[in-house]
Design a protein around this motif. Structure first.
Motif, PDB file in Angstrom:
ATOM      1  N   GLY A 392      47.305  20.554  26.170  1.00 53.09           N
ATOM      2  CA  GLY A 392      48.166  19.658  25.401  1.00 53.09           C
ATOM      3  C   GLY A 392      48.440  20.179  24.000  1.00 53.09           C
ATOM      4  O   GLY A 392      49.570  20.119  23.506  1.00 53.09           O
ATOM      5  N   TYR A 393      47.409  20.707  23.353  1.00 55.09           N
ATOM      6  CA  TYR A 393      47.567  21.292  22.018  1.00 55.09           C
ATOM      7  C   TYR A 393      48.536  22.473  22.053  1.00 55.09           C
ATOM      8  O   TYR A 393      49.426  22.596  21.196  1.00 55.09           O
ATOM      9  CB  TYR A 393      46.207  21.741  21.496  1.00 55.09           C
ATOM     10  CG  TYR A 393      46.266  22.520  20.204  1.00 55.09           C
ATOM     11  CD1 TYR A 393      46.423  21.873  18.987  1.00 55.09           C
ATOM     12  CD2 TYR A 393      46.171  23.911  20.203  1.00 55.09           C
ATOM     13  CE1 TYR A 393      46.486  22.595  17.790  1.00 55.09           C
ATOM     14  CE2 TYR A 393      46.233  24.641  19.023  1.00 55.09           C
ATOM     15  CZ  TYR A 393      46.384  23.974  17.816  1.00 55.09           C
ATOM     16  OH  TYR A 393      46.453  24.693  16.645  1.00 55.09           O
ATOM     17  N   GLY A 399      56.306  23.477  20.491  1.00 60.38           N
ATOM     18  CA  GLY A 399      57.437  22.651  20.082  1.00 60.38           C
ATOM     19  C   GLY A 399      57.853  21.590  21.070  1.00 60.38           C
ATOM     20  O   GLY A 399      58.955  21.034  20.958  1.00 60.38           O
ATOM     21  N   MET A 400      56.982  21.273  22.034  1.00 58.76           N
ATOM     22  CA  MET A 400      57.311  20.231  23.011  1.00 58.76           C
ATOM     23  C   MET A 400      57.341  18.856  22.338  1.00 58.76           C
ATOM     24  O   MET A 400      56.661  18.624  21.340  1.00 58.76           O
ATOM     25  CB  MET A 400      56.281  20.228  24.142  1.00 58.76           C
ATOM     26  CG  MET A 400      56.271  21.507  24.964  1.00 58.76           C
ATOM     27  SD  MET A 400      57.786  21.673  25.929  1.00 58.76           S
ATOM     28  CE  MET A 400      57.396  23.118  26.925  1.00 58.76           C
ATOM     29  N   GLU A 403      55.521  13.220  23.876  1.00 62.24           N
ATOM     30  CA  GLU A 403      55.120  12.631  25.149  1.00 62.24           C
ATOM     31  C   GLU A 403      54.560  13.664  26.135  1.00 62.24           C
ATOM     32  O   GLU A 403      53.822  13.312  27.066  1.00 62.24           O
ATOM     33  CB  GLU A 403      56.277  11.857  25.799  1.00 62.24           C
ATOM     34  CG  GLU A 403      57.472  12.696  26.204  1.00 62.24           C
ATOM     35  CD  GLU A 403      58.530  12.758  25.125  1.00 62.24           C
ATOM     36  OE1 GLU A 403      59.715  12.933  25.473  1.00 62.24           O
ATOM     37  OE2 GLU A 403      58.176  12.631  23.936  1.00 62.24           O
ATOM     38  N   TYR A 404      54.889  14.949  25.928  1.00 63.98           N
ATOM     39  CA  TYR A 404      54.389  15.982  26.830  1.00 63.98           C
ATOM     40  C   TYR A 404      52.871  16.122  26.749  1.00 63.98           C
ATOM     41  O   TYR A 404      52.230  16.578  27.709  1.00 63.98           O
ATOM     42  CB  TYR A 404      55.069  17.322  26.535  1.00 63.98           C
ATOM     43  CG  TYR A 404      56.387  17.480  27.239  1.00 63.98           C
ATOM     44  CD1 TYR A 404      57.490  16.721  26.853  1.00 63.98           C
ATOM     45  CD2 TYR A 404      56.553  18.367  28.297  1.00 63.98           C
ATOM     46  CE1 TYR A 404      58.709  16.840  27.499  1.00 63.98           C
ATOM     47  CE2 TYR A 404      57.762  18.495  28.955  1.00 63.98           C
ATOM     48  CZ  TYR A 404      58.840  17.723  28.545  1.00 63.98           C
ATOM     49  OH  TYR A 404      60.038  17.845  29.207  1.00 63.98           O
ATOM     50  N   LEU A 405      52.273  15.738  25.627  1.00 65.97           N
ATOM     51  CA  LEU A 405      50.818  15.749  25.526  1.00 65.97           C
ATOM     52  C   LEU A 405      50.209  14.851  26.598  1.00 65.97           C
ATOM     53  O   LEU A 405      49.207  15.210  27.241  1.00 65.97           O
ATOM     54  CB  LEU A 405      50.398  15.259  24.131  1.00 65.97           C
ATOM     55  CG  LEU A 405      48.902  15.068  23.885  1.00 65.97           C
ATOM     56  CD1 LEU A 405      48.168  16.400  23.969  1.00 65.97           C
ATOM     57  CD2 LEU A 405      48.657  14.403  22.535  1.00 65.97           C
ATOM     58  N   PHE A 406      50.837  13.707  26.850  1.00 65.73           N
ATOM     59  CA  PHE A 406      50.288  12.750  27.804  1.00 65.73           C
ATOM     60  C   PHE A 406      50.676  13.089  29.242  1.00 65.73           C
ATOM     61  O   PHE A 406      49.967  12.706  30.180  1.00 65.73           O
ATOM     62  CB  PHE A 406      50.711  11.337  27.415  1.00 65.73           C
ATOM     63  CG  PHE A 406      50.205  10.962  26.050  1.00 65.73           C
ATOM     64  CD1 PHE A 406      48.902  10.552  25.876  1.00 65.73           C
ATOM     65  CD2 PHE A 406      51.018  11.086  24.933  1.00 65.73           C
ATOM     66  CE1 PHE A 406      48.408  10.242  24.618  1.00 65.73           C
ATOM     67  CE2 PHE A 406      50.546  10.781  23.671  1.00 65.73           C
ATOM     68  CZ  PHE A 406      49.236  10.363  23.507  1.00 65.73           C
TER      69      PHE A 406
END
Length: 502
Positions: A392-393, A399-400, A403-406
Motif C-alpha cells: 500500500g505504501y 502516485g495512486m 482509495e488504492y491503499l484500501f
C-alpha cells in the motif's frame, strides 16, 4: 453444562448489545460534534496523534490478549491460587509496560512529530496533545489485567456500564465544546485523556471488592510463569504489530502523501467502521472465554461448535449493521455530519468490505490462542498483513489515489481468509470441514444472494432500498444462516412469547 453456557452467552450478548446500542448512537453524534467543534484540520491532527500513540503502546496491545488467555485458562482449570498467581504476574508486567511506554514514547513520539506530521497550526500544540495523551494511555495499561479478569469471569455488565457512562459524558462534553471554551483542541485532549484512564479506576475498585482473593497482591517468584507469559506474547506480538500497522498505518500513510483534511475523512470512516465492528464483535465476545475454558477442560467438540458459531455470528452481525452504510451512505452522512470530509464515504465502503472478509474467521483466533501453538499461525497470517502495508505504501509513492491503499488491504485480507484453514490443520486437531460447512458456506451463500439488492436504490431510492434489503436479509438469515436446531429454538422462543401475551 452446555445449556448453562448457552444461557450465559445469550445473557452476556444481550448486555453487550444494549451497551452497544447506546454507545453507537453516542459515538456517531460524538464524531459529528468533535468534527464541528475542532474543525477538519484539528480533528484530523488528533486522529494522527492517536495513531502514533497506538503504535508506541503496541507492547500493551500485545499483552491484552495474553493476559485474557492466561487468566481464562487458569479459571478453566478451577484453580483459585493459580488464577491469583496469573493475575499478579500480568499485573507486574503491565506496570512495567506503563513505565516503559512513558520512557520510550516521549522521545520517539516527539521525533516523529517533528519530522513527519503535517499541520498548518502551532506545532507546540501538537506536542502538548501528544504528552497528555501518552500519559493517560500509560495509566490505562495498568487496568488491563483487571479487565481480563472481568472478561474471564464474564462480568460484562461492569465494563458495559463504564463504557456507557463514558460515552454519554463524551457526547455531552463535545456538544458543549462547540460554542464554549478557547484552546478547544487542548481541552478536548485533556478530557479524552481522563476518559482513557478512568476505566482503570472503576475496574480496580470493582475487582478488589468482588475478587479480593484473586486480586490481593502477591509477588510471584516463579520466574517460569513470567517467561511463559512473555514467550506467548512474542507470538501475539507479531499479530499486534501487523494489525495495528494495518489499522493505524493507513492514517499515517495518508498523512504522509496527502493532508490532515484527508485524514479527517479517514477518521470519520474509521469511526463508522469501529462502531460497526464493535457491534459484530459483541457476537463473538461472550463466546471467546467459553472457547478458552472448554479447550482447557478438554471439551474439543464443544470448542469446535463455539468456533463455528463465533465466526458465523460475527460476520452476519457485521453485515447486518453495515447495510444502511452500503446502500444509503449519502443520506446517512448528510444527516449525521454538518460537513462531510473528502473521501469519507469511499473510505467507509472499503473498510466495511475489508472487515467483512477478515471477520469470517473470527472464532479461529480464539481457538488457536487457547492451544498456545500460535507461532506458525501468527507468522504466516501476519506476514501477509504486513505485506499489505508495504504494498500500500509503495502504491501511494507511485502516485495512486488514496482509495488504492484500501484495495490493497482488501486483496491481502482475502489471501488471509484462504490460508487460515490450511494453517490451523497443520498446528492442531481441528475439524475444518465443520467450519466450512457450518460457517463459510452459509455466510458466502447469503452474501451472494444479497448482492442484487445493491441495485435497488437505482429503482426505488436509497432509504426504501434499505428497508427492503433488511427484510430480505432477515429471510436469508432464517433460511440459510440458521441451522435446523437453531431455527427450532427461534420458533419455540417466538411461540412462547406469543402464548404469554394471550
Amino acid at each position: 453444562m452446555q445449556e448453562n453456557t448457552n444461557k450465559s452467552i445469550a445473557v452476556n450478548s444481550l448486555i453487550l448489545y444494549i451497551r452497544l446500542a447506546i454507545i453507537s448512537v453516542s459515538g456517531l453524534l460524538y464524531t459529528r460534534f468533535s468534527l464541528q467543534a475542532l474543525g477538519i484540520s484539528d480533528y484530523g491532527l488528533y486522529s494522527v496523534i492517536a495513531c502514533i500513540i497506538t503504535f508506541i503502546s503496541i507492547i500493551n496491545t500485545i499483552m491484552v490478549t495474553t493476559s485474557n488467555r492466561f487468566i481464562a485458562i487458569a479459571i478453566g482449570k478451577n484453580d483459585q491460587e493459580e488464577v491469583c498467581r496469573q493475575f499478579n504476574v500480568n499485573l507486574v508486567i503491565h506496570v512495567l509496560i506503563a513505565l516503559l511506554t512513558i520512557a520510550v514514547a516521549l522521545p520517539l513520539g516527539h521525533w516523529y512529530i517533528v519530522h513527519h506530521v503535517t499541520y498548518d497550526g502551532d506545532m507546540h500544540t501538537v506536542h502538548t496533545v501528544f504528552n497528555v495523551s501518552i500519559v493517560a494511555a500509560a495509566l490505562s495499561f495498568i487496568g488491563v489485567p483487571y479487565n481480563g479478569l472481568l472478561i474471564a469471569r464474564e462480568r460484562f455488565f461492569v465494563f458495559c456500564l463504564t463504557d456507557v457512562a463514558m460515552s454519554l459524558f463524551k457526547l455531552f462534553f463535545t456538544y458543549l465544546l462547540i460554542d464554549h471554551f478557547e484552546h478547544k483542541l487542548i481541552i478536548y485532549t485533556c478530557v479524552m485523556a481522563f476518559m482513557t484512564a478512568f476505566p482503570t479506576v472503576v475496574f480496580f475498585a470493582y475487582c478488589r471488592r468482588q475478587f479480593a482473593a484473586i486480586t490481593r497482591f502477591v509477588f510471584v517468584r516463579q520466574w517460569r510463569k513470567y517467561y511463559d507469559v512473555l514467550n506467548f506474547s512474542i507470538g501475539i506480538g507479531i499479530g499486534a504489530i501487523a494489525t495495528i500497522g494495518k489499522a493505524q498505518g493507513g492514517a499515517l500513510i495518508i498523512n504522509m502523501f496527502f493532508s490532515t483534511t484527508m485524514n479527517a475523512g479517514l477518521a470519520v470512516a474509521n469511526s463508522v467502521s469501529s462502531i460497526l465492528q464493535n457491534f459484530a464483535n459483541n457476537a463473538q465476545k461472550p463466546i471467546s472465554p467459553q472457547i478458552v475454558k472448554n479447550y482447557a477442560a478438554g471439551n474439543l467438540d464443544r470448542c469446535t461448535s463455539l468456533v463455528c458459531l463465533a465466526s458465523k455470528a460475527t460476520y452476519l452481525s457485521m453485515f447486518f449493521v453495515s447495510i444502511p452504510f452500503i446502500l444509503a451512505p449519502e443520506v446517512i452522512f448528510g444527516l449525521w455530519l454538518k460537513e462531510v470530509p473528502p473521501y469519507a464515504i469511499t473510505f467507509t465502503h472499503l473498510l466495511i468490505v475489508d472487515i467483512l472478509i477478515f471477520s469470517i474467521n473470527a472464532g479461529v483466533n480464539d481457538f488457536v490462542f487457547a492451544t498456545g501453538k500460535i507461532k506458525l499461525y501468527q507468522i504466516i497470517v501476519n506476514t501477509l498483513l504486513v505485506s499489505s502495508i508495504v504494498v500500500g505504501y509503495l502504491a501511494m509513492r507511485r502516485g495512486m489515489p488514496p482509495e488504492y491503499l484500501f484495495y490493497v488491504y482488501i486483496a491481502f485480507s482475502f489471501m488471509v481468509f484462504l490460508v487460515r484453514p490450511f494453517i490451523i490443520v497443520r498446528i492442531t486437531k481441528f475439524d475444518v470441514w465443520a467450519l466450512v460447512r457450518c460457517s463459510y458456506v452459509p455466510v458466502l451463500l447469503i452474501t451472494l444472494l444479497f448482492l442484487p439488492t445493491l441495485y435497488l436504490k437505482q429503482i426505488i431510492g436509497q432509504m426504501l432500498s434499505v428497508v427492503v434489503a433488511y427484510a430480505y436479509f432477515v429471510i436469508l438469515l432464517y433460511t440459510i444462516g440458521l441451522r435446523k436446531n437453531e431455527r427450532h429454538y427461534v420458533n419455540s422462543l417466538v411461540r412462547n412469547k406469543l402464548l404469554r401475551k394471550h
